[in-house]
Design an enzyme around this catalytic site. Structure first.
Site, mmCIF file in Angstrom:
data_model
loop_
_atom_site.group_PDB
_atom_site.id
_atom_site.type_symbol
_atom_site.label_atom_id
_atom_site.label_comp_id
_atom_site.label_asym_id
_atom_site.label_seq_id
_atom_site.Cartn_x
_atom_site.Cartn_y
_atom_site.Cartn_z
ATOM 1 N N ASP A 160 0.843 -1.206 0.000
ATOM 2 C CA ASP A 160 0.000 0.000 0.000
ATOM 3 C C ASP A 160 0.871 1.247 0.000
ATOM 4 O OD1 ASP A 160 -2.205 -1.636 0.228
ATOM 5 O OD2 ASP A 160 -2.376 -1.392 2.405
HETATM 6 N N1 URA Z 1 -1.386 -5.866 3.908
HETATM 7 C C1 URA Z 1 -1.832 -4.588 3.951
HETATM 8 O O1 URA Z 1 -2.850 -4.303 4.555
HETATM 9 N N2 URA Z 1 -1.126 -3.663 3.295
HETATM 10 C C2 URA Z 1 0.032 -3.914 2.631
HETATM 11 O O2 URA Z 1 0.646 -3.010 2.080
HETATM 12 C C3 URA Z 1 0.481 -5.238 2.608
HETATM 13 C C4 URA Z 1 -0.250 -6.208 3.246
#
Ligand code: URA
Length: 229
Positions: A102
Site C-alpha cells: 500500500d
Molecule cells: N497488507 C496490507 O494491509 N497492506 C500492505 O501493504 C500489505 C499487506
C-alpha cells in the site's frame, strides 16, 4: 540484439556511454573490434569492453526498502511510483514491482523485469509467506493468535492460517500471511478490532529486508538471495 543494448544490459555503461566506448575502439565482439552501435550480437557472443569479458544478463532483481508515499506501480497520475527510485544504472531494464505494498506501507519490495519470476512469486499456489511488522492503535491479545491461526473469511477470499506474534509491547506485532490480497494485514487486524497505524514488510519467504538499506534505497539481489525465497 544491438551491441549497445547488450553492453548496457550487462550494467557496464549507459547506452550513450557505450557509443563512446565503441568510438574509442575498446569494444570487441568475438575478438574483432566493433565499429558500430547497431552491430548485432546474441547471448553466445564473446563481448569484451576495455579488456573485460562481459557476462550477459537479461533479467535483474532488486530489493527496495519502500518508503511511504509511493505507489507500487510503474506509472501514476497523482503520486510518485516505486520505479522512480530505481538508480540510473538499472533504468534500462524497465523493472516493475513484483506484488504490491500500500502507499502507506514501508519495507521489502522486489522489483524485476522477469515476468515469469513475478508470476511465480505472486501465485497463490506457491504459498510464499510474507512477514510484516505492524504497530496498532490498541494492544493485541493472546486470544487473537488463535483467530489468526484459524484463517479468516473475507468477501472475495479466505485467508489461509496466519501467524501472529505479539512482542513485549502488545501494540507491536509480527504477522505472517500466505497471500497478498488488497489491504490484507489491515483487514485481518480490523477483524479483531485493531487498526494498523504503521506497517512494514520485513520478509518474503526466507528473504529478509536488508536493514542496512535506508528507506528508498535499492540493492541488486544475487541468485543466492533469490533461492532464500
Ligand atoms: N497488507 C496490507 O494491509 N497492506 C500492505 O501493504 C500489505 C499487506
Amino acid at each position: 540484439m544491438r551491441i549497445d543494448k547488450y553492453i548496457s544490459n550487462c550494467g557496464y555503461a549507459s547506452r550513450k556511454d557505450v557509443k563512446k566506448l565503441i568510438k574509442n575502439g575498446v569494444v570487441t565482439i568475438n575478438g574483432t573490434v566493433c565499429k558500430k552501435a547497431e552491430q548485432q550480437v546474441d547471448e553466445n557472443s564473446e563481448v569484451c569492453v576495455e579488456g573485460n569479458k562481459l557476462v550477459y544478463s537479461e533479467f535483474v532483481y532488486l530489493m527496495l526498502n519502500k518508503p511511504q508515499g509511493y505507489i507500487s506501480a510503474v506509472y501514476d497520475k497523482k503520486y510518485p511510483v516505486v520505479t522512480d527510485l530505481v538508480d540510473e544504472e538499472y533504468v534500462h531494464f524497465e523493472v516493475f514491482p513484483v506484488g504490491r505494498l500500500d502507499i502507506d506501507t514501508e519495507g521489502l519490495l522486489i522489483l524485476s523485469n522477469d515476468g515469469q519470476f513475478a508470476h511465480e512469486m505472486t501465485s497463490p499456489k506457491k504459498n510464499i509467506y510474507k512477514r510484516y511488522f505492524a504497530r496498532l492503535d490498541k494492544p493485541m491479545e493472546e486470544k487473537d493468535i488463535e483467530i489468526f491461526a484459524g484463517g479468516m473469511e473475507f468477501k472475495e477470499f479466505t485467508a489461509k492460517p496466519a501467524k501472529l506474534e505479539i512482542t513485549d509491547n502488545p501494540e507491536e506485532v509480527y504477522i505472517e500471511i500466505a497471500e497478498g490480497k488488497f489491504h490484507q494485514v489491515k483487514r485481518m487486524c480490523e477483524r479483531v478490532g485493531k487498526r494498523v497505524v504503521y506497517l512494514k514488510r520485513v520478509a518474503i519467504g526466507g528473504l529478509t529486508l536488508d536493514e542496512t538499506l535506508k528507506i528508498g534505497q535499492i540493492k541488486e539481489l544475487t541468485k543466492e538471495d533469490l533461492e532464500k525465497i
